[in-house]
Design a protein around this motif. Structure first.
Motif, PDB file in Angstrom:
ATOM      1  N   UNK A  77       3.947   5.671  -5.707  1.00 43.64           N
ATOM      2  CA  UNK A  77       3.860   5.714  -7.167  1.00 43.64           C
ATOM      3  C   UNK A  77       2.720   6.611  -7.626  1.00 43.64           C
ATOM      4  N   UNK A  78       1.603   6.596  -6.907  1.00 39.59           N
ATOM      5  CA  UNK A  78       0.488   7.491  -7.244  1.00 39.59           C
ATOM      6  C   UNK A  78       0.933   8.941  -7.148  1.00 39.59           C
ATOM      7  N   UNK A  79       1.730   9.247  -6.134  1.00 34.68           N
ATOM      8  CA  UNK A  79       2.244  10.611  -5.955  1.00 34.68           C
ATOM      9  C   UNK A  79       3.136  11.013  -7.132  1.00 34.68           C
ATOM     10  N   UNK A 126      11.859  11.210  -3.292  1.00 34.08           N
ATOM     11  CA  UNK A 126      11.508  11.464  -1.888  1.00 34.08           C
ATOM     12  C   UNK A 126      11.517  10.190  -1.054  1.00 34.08           C
ATOM     13  N   UNK A 127      11.059   9.082  -1.587  1.00 32.86           N
ATOM     14  CA  UNK A 127      11.085   7.828  -0.840  1.00 32.86           C
ATOM     15  C   UNK A 127       9.925   7.655   0.108  1.00 32.86           C
ATOM     16  N   UNK A 128       9.689   8.562   0.998  1.00 30.62           N
ATOM     17  CA  UNK A 128       8.598   8.445   1.950  1.00 30.62           C
ATOM     18  C   UNK A 128       8.279   9.787   2.564  1.00 30.62           C
ATOM     19  N   UNK A 129       7.196   9.848   3.256  1.00 30.23           N
ATOM     20  CA  UNK A 129       6.754  11.107   3.856  1.00 30.23           C
ATOM     21  C   UNK A 129       7.802  11.638   4.826  1.00 30.23           C
ATOM     22  N   UNK A 132       0.836  -1.207   0.000  1.00 31.58           N
ATOM     23  CA  UNK A 132       0.000   0.000   0.000  1.00 31.58           C
ATOM     24  C   UNK A 132       0.871   1.258   0.000  1.00 31.58           C
ATOM     25  N   UNK A 133       1.960   1.241   0.755  1.00 36.61           N
ATOM     26  CA  UNK A 133       2.860   2.402   0.797  1.00 36.61           C
ATOM     27  C   UNK A 133       3.535   2.625  -0.557  1.00 36.61           C
ATOM     28  N   UNK A 134       3.993   1.571  -1.200  1.00 36.76           N
ATOM     29  CA  UNK A 134       4.626   1.690  -2.516  1.00 36.76           C
ATOM     30  C   UNK A 134       3.613   2.221  -3.530  1.00 36.76           C
TER      31      UNK A 134
END
Length: 53
Positions: free
Chosen positions: A27-29, A44-47, A21-23
């Motif tokens: 990708x949606x971002x 960015x990799x993550x929030x 879900x995180x990946x």
């Protein structure tokens, strides 16, 4: 006696589902952005992690 810990099969599946879900979210971002913002979203990799270059 061994102190080895083993995750229950459900725990492993839950972990993989959360990672998937995180990946997908990342990708949606990237897909929603354009130009420089798209490159930044990709790196960015993550929030809250910022660029990893």
């Amino acid at each position: 006696m061994s102190e080895r810990s083993e995750a229950a099969p459900g725990d492993v599946v839950d972990l993989l589902l959360r990672q998937h879900a995180e990946v997908r979210r990342l990708f949606d971002r990237v897909e929603a952005a354009a130009g420089h913002e798209r490159a930044e979203a990709f790196h960015a990799g993550g929030a809250g992690q910022g660029s990893k270059r």
